[in-house]
Design a protein around this motif. Structure first.
Motif, PDB file in Angstrom:
ATOM      1  N   ASP A  26      25.480  -0.850  24.302  1.00  0.00           N
ATOM      2  CA  ASP A  26      24.988  -2.223  24.393  1.00  0.00           C
ATOM      3  C   ASP A  26      26.145  -3.216  24.311  1.00  0.00           C
ATOM      4  N   HIS A  27      25.991  -4.316  25.016  1.00  0.00           N
ATOM      5  CA  HIS A  27      26.924  -5.448  24.957  1.00  0.00           C
ATOM      6  C   HIS A  27      28.373  -5.016  25.196  1.00  0.00           C
ATOM      7  N   VAL A  28      28.584  -4.382  26.338  1.00  0.00           N
ATOM      8  CA  VAL A  28      29.931  -3.897  26.668  1.00  0.00           C
ATOM      9  C   VAL A  28      30.914  -5.046  26.847  1.00  0.00           C
ATOM     10  N   GLU A  29      30.399  -6.286  27.080  1.00  0.00           N
ATOM     11  CA  GLU A  29      31.321  -7.420  27.222  1.00  0.00           C
ATOM     12  C   GLU A  29      32.097  -7.658  25.930  1.00  0.00           C
ATOM     13  N   ILE A  30      31.583  -7.152  24.820  1.00  0.00           N
ATOM     14  CA  ILE A  30      32.290  -7.230  23.543  1.00  0.00           C
ATOM     15  C   ILE A  30      32.868  -5.877  23.175  1.00  0.00           C
ATOM     16  N   THR A  31      32.031  -4.830  23.211  1.00  0.00           N
ATOM     17  CA  THR A  31      32.430  -3.542  22.646  1.00  0.00           C
ATOM     18  C   THR A  31      33.462  -2.787  23.464  1.00  0.00           C
ATOM     19  N   SER A  36      38.344  -8.830  23.591  1.00  0.00           N
ATOM     20  CA  SER A  36      37.364  -9.186  22.559  1.00  0.00           C
ATOM     21  C   SER A  36      37.677  -8.483  21.250  1.00  0.00           C
ATOM     22  N   LEU A  37      38.011  -7.190  21.333  1.00  0.00           N
ATOM     23  CA  LEU A  37      38.358  -6.451  20.119  1.00  0.00           C
ATOM     24  C   LEU A  37      39.549  -7.108  19.427  1.00  0.00           C
ATOM     25  N   TYR A  38      40.532  -7.523  20.223  1.00  0.00           N
ATOM     26  CA  TYR A  38      41.715  -8.181  19.662  1.00  0.00           C
ATOM     27  C   TYR A  38      41.325  -9.483  18.961  1.00  0.00           C
ATOM     28  N   ARG A  39      40.470 -10.285  19.610  1.00  0.00           N
ATOM     29  CA  ARG A  39      40.092 -11.569  19.034  1.00  0.00           C
ATOM     30  C   ARG A  39      39.341 -11.395  17.717  1.00  0.00           C
ATOM     31  N   TYR A  40      38.419 -10.459  17.662  1.00  0.00           N
ATOM     32  CA  TYR A  40      37.660 -10.241  16.425  1.00  0.00           C
ATOM     33  C   TYR A  40      38.551  -9.679  15.318  1.00  0.00           C
ATOM     34  N   LEU A  41      39.454  -8.784  15.670  1.00  0.00           N
ATOM     35  CA  LEU A  41      40.387  -8.258  14.669  1.00  0.00           C
ATOM     36  C   LEU A  41      41.290  -9.369  14.123  1.00  0.00           C
ATOM     37  N   ARG A  42      41.809 -10.177  15.008  1.00  0.00           N
ATOM     38  CA  ARG A  42      42.699 -11.259  14.576  1.00  0.00           C
ATOM     39  C   ARG A  42      41.959 -12.251  13.692  1.00  0.00           C
ATOM     40  N   ALA A  43      40.690 -12.546  14.054  1.00  0.00           N
ATOM     41  CA  ALA A  43      39.900 -13.492  13.266  1.00  0.00           C
ATOM     42  C   ALA A  43      39.618 -12.972  11.860  1.00  0.00           C
ATOM     43  N   ARG A  44      39.649 -11.661  11.692  1.00  0.00           N
ATOM     44  CA  ARG A  44      39.394 -11.055  10.374  1.00  0.00           C
ATOM     45  C   ARG A  44      40.661 -10.443   9.792  1.00  0.00           C
ATOM     46  N   LYS A  49      36.897  -3.035   9.285  1.00  0.00           N
ATOM     47  CA  LYS A  49      35.514  -3.077   8.804  1.00  0.00           C
ATOM     48  C   LYS A  49      34.944  -4.488   8.918  1.00  0.00           C
ATOM     49  N   ALA A  50      35.741  -5.496   8.558  1.00  0.00           N
ATOM     50  CA  ALA A  50      35.271  -6.885   8.660  1.00  0.00           C
ATOM     51  C   ALA A  50      35.048  -7.277  10.113  1.00  0.00           C
ATOM     52  N   ALA A  51      35.925  -6.821  11.004  1.00  0.00           N
ATOM     53  CA  ALA A  51      35.759  -7.112  12.436  1.00  0.00           C
ATOM     54  C   ALA A  51      34.505  -6.431  12.983  1.00  0.00           C
ATOM     55  N   LEU A  52      34.241  -5.205  12.527  1.00  0.00           N
ATOM     56  CA  LEU A  52      33.033  -4.488  12.945  1.00  0.00           C
ATOM     57  C   LEU A  52      31.780  -5.251  12.522  1.00  0.00           C
ATOM     58  N   ASP A  53      31.754  -5.696  11.277  1.00  0.00           N
ATOM     59  CA  ASP A  53      30.604  -6.465  10.782  1.00  0.00           C
ATOM     60  C   ASP A  53      30.418  -7.744  11.595  1.00  0.00           C
ATOM     61  N   HIS A 169      32.263 -17.751  14.111  1.00  0.00           N
ATOM     62  CA  HIS A 169      31.473 -16.537  13.924  1.00  0.00           C
ATOM     63  C   HIS A 169      31.229 -15.772  15.226  1.00  0.00           C
ATOM     64  N   HIS A 170      31.028 -16.504  16.338  1.00  0.00           N
ATOM     65  CA  HIS A 170      30.602 -15.823  17.562  1.00  0.00           C
ATOM     66  C   HIS A 170      31.552 -15.998  18.749  1.00  0.00           C
ATOM     67  N   TYR A 171      32.523 -16.880  18.631  1.00  0.00           N
ATOM     68  CA  TYR A 171      33.530 -17.058  19.685  1.00  0.00           C
ATOM     69  C   TYR A 171      34.920 -17.105  19.050  1.00  0.00           C
ATOM     70  N   PRO A 172      35.258 -16.111  18.235  1.00  0.00           N
ATOM     71  CA  PRO A 172      36.536 -16.173  17.519  1.00  0.00           C
ATOM     72  C   PRO A 172      37.731 -16.211  18.469  1.00  0.00           C
ATOM     73  N   GLU A 173      38.665 -17.080  18.155  1.00  0.00           N
ATOM     74  CA  GLU A 173      39.922 -17.208  18.905  1.00  0.00           C
ATOM     75  C   GLU A 173      39.716 -17.628  20.357  1.00  0.00           C
ATOM     76  N   ARG A 174      38.551 -18.157  20.679  1.00  0.00           N
ATOM     77  CA  ARG A 174      38.331 -18.661  22.045  1.00  0.00           C
ATOM     78  C   ARG A 174      38.986 -20.022  22.241  1.00  0.00           C
ATOM     79  N   LEU A 175      39.016 -20.840  21.198  1.00  0.00           N
ATOM     80  CA  LEU A 175      39.616 -22.168  21.302  1.00  0.00           C
ATOM     81  C   LEU A 175      41.078 -22.071  20.871  1.00  0.00           C
ATOM     82  N   ALA A 176      41.964 -22.176  21.856  1.00  0.00           N
ATOM     83  CA  ALA A 176      43.390 -21.999  21.580  1.00  0.00           C
ATOM     84  C   ALA A 176      44.034 -23.261  21.025  1.00  0.00           C
ATOM     85  N   ARG A 177      43.563 -24.423  21.475  1.00  0.00           N
ATOM     86  CA  ARG A 177      44.210 -25.677  21.096  1.00  0.00           C
ATOM     87  C   ARG A 177      43.264 -26.849  21.293  1.00  0.00           C
ATOM     88  N   ILE A 178      43.370 -27.855  20.434  1.00  0.00           N
ATOM     89  CA  ILE A 178      42.720 -29.150  20.634  1.00  0.00           C
ATOM     90  C   ILE A 178      43.830 -30.184  20.734  1.00  0.00           C
TER      91      ILE A 178
END
Length: 304
Positions: A26-31, A36-44, A49-53, A169-178
């Motif tokens: 399911d949801h291969v766009e993330i998994t 995506s894996l890099y962004r979630y890992l970096r955010a946590r 384990k925290a990235a998995l959650d 929570h749901h778009y980690p590291e998507r916003l690079a700069r403001i």
């Protein structure tokens, strides 16, 4: 840690293995997406384990909310309610958003967190689609915030908090700069209040640009020549004492007699995503088509 390093690849492989065991196909766009894996890992902070959650929470949220199908009903009900829109891509392939307090029809009495969250989620979902279709597309975005005409209700810490919660929570590291343009005491004061609930990495993404803005400062932020020229002209026109109708009605193609500047976006963005929009929808709404600002869509599809 650098993307592509041996250590990062090891963590991505470990996270992917855990996702196969818990989420499956399911949801291969993330998994199955290394970025995506890099962004979630970096955010946590590289805690697998925290990235998995976090990914599991995002999958449940996407199943429940279906953000890929969102639009902004506020813009559809009141044209120009939000002026924030994607206007192109920078030299790094990142989607570029531009927002103007002068152009939006949102008022102090109508501002709320719900509309801001819906609009930002819509833009992010569509930006991801656009970046997937350009050569060397990135996976992150840049927001150019033009503070000319800013009013207090539009910089509410409560609204910023709600938007930040969704992004973190749901778009980690998507916003690079403001990139904050034409900022004054109001914006700087609002950021001082907002900064307390932002992660240090997130707060560091804010850049207060020189006043007046310079071409060199935008190029230093990797905007590239085309995007820089568009931004310089858009910012200049929106700072005039009298704003032209083509600027206030940013969702419409300007008449040839009015201006050579198109407030809908850079030349490349308009040609690839706006001029071809009607044709891209033939046979329905193909999955993966990039949708511009809702009012730009209305203007384009209304044309004969």
């Amino acid at each position: 840690m650098e993307r592509g390093s041996d250590q990062v690849q090891r963590l991505e492989k470990e996270l992917a293995s855990l996702l196969d065991q818990t989420v499956g196909s399911d949801h291969v766009e993330i998994t199955r997406d290394p970025t995506s894996l890099y962004r979630y890992l970096r955010a946590r902070d590289w805690d697998v384990k925290a990235a998995l959650d976090m990914i599991q929470d995002s999958i449940l949220w996407r199943q429940r909310e279906r953000p890929d199908q969102w639009t902004c009903k506020w813009c559809r009900e009141k044209t120009g309610y939000h002026a924030m829109r994607q206007v192109g891509h920078d030299a790094l392939g990142r989607a570029v958003f531009y927002s103007s307090f002068i152009q939006m029809t949102l008022t102090a009495s109508s501002a709320c967190a719900e509309d801001s969250v819906a609009h930002v989620v819509y833009l992010l979902e569509q930006a991801i689609r656009s970046m997937a279709t350009i050569p060397n597309g990135s996976d992150s975005c840049v927001w150019v915030m033009d503070c000319t005409g800013m009013f207090l209700a539009a910089c509410s810490p409560r609204v910023a908090y709600r938007v930040n919660q969704i992004l973190s929570h749901h778009y980690p590291e998507r916003l690079a700069r403001i990139l904050c343009v034409n900022s004054g005491y109001m914006m700087r004061g609002a950021f001082a209040a907002i900064k307390h609930f932002l992660a240090p990495r997130t707060a560091a993404k804010m850049r207060f640009m020189p006043v007046p803005i310079t071409r060199e400062s935008l190029l230093d932020e990797h905007m590239g020549d085309e995007m820089t020229e568009w931004l310089m002209e858009e910012i200049r026109l929106n700072a005039q004492r009298t704003i032209g109708d083509s600027q206030l009605r940013f969702w419409e193609r300007p008449a040839a007699t009015e201006s050579v500047h198109d407030p809908r976006g850079s030349d490349g963005y308009v040609k690839q995503f706006i001029a071809t929009y009607r044709g891209s929808l033939k046979g329905g709404d193909p999955k993966g088509v990039h949708h511009p600002h809702p009012n730009i869509i209305e203007a384009v599809t209304a044309c004969k």
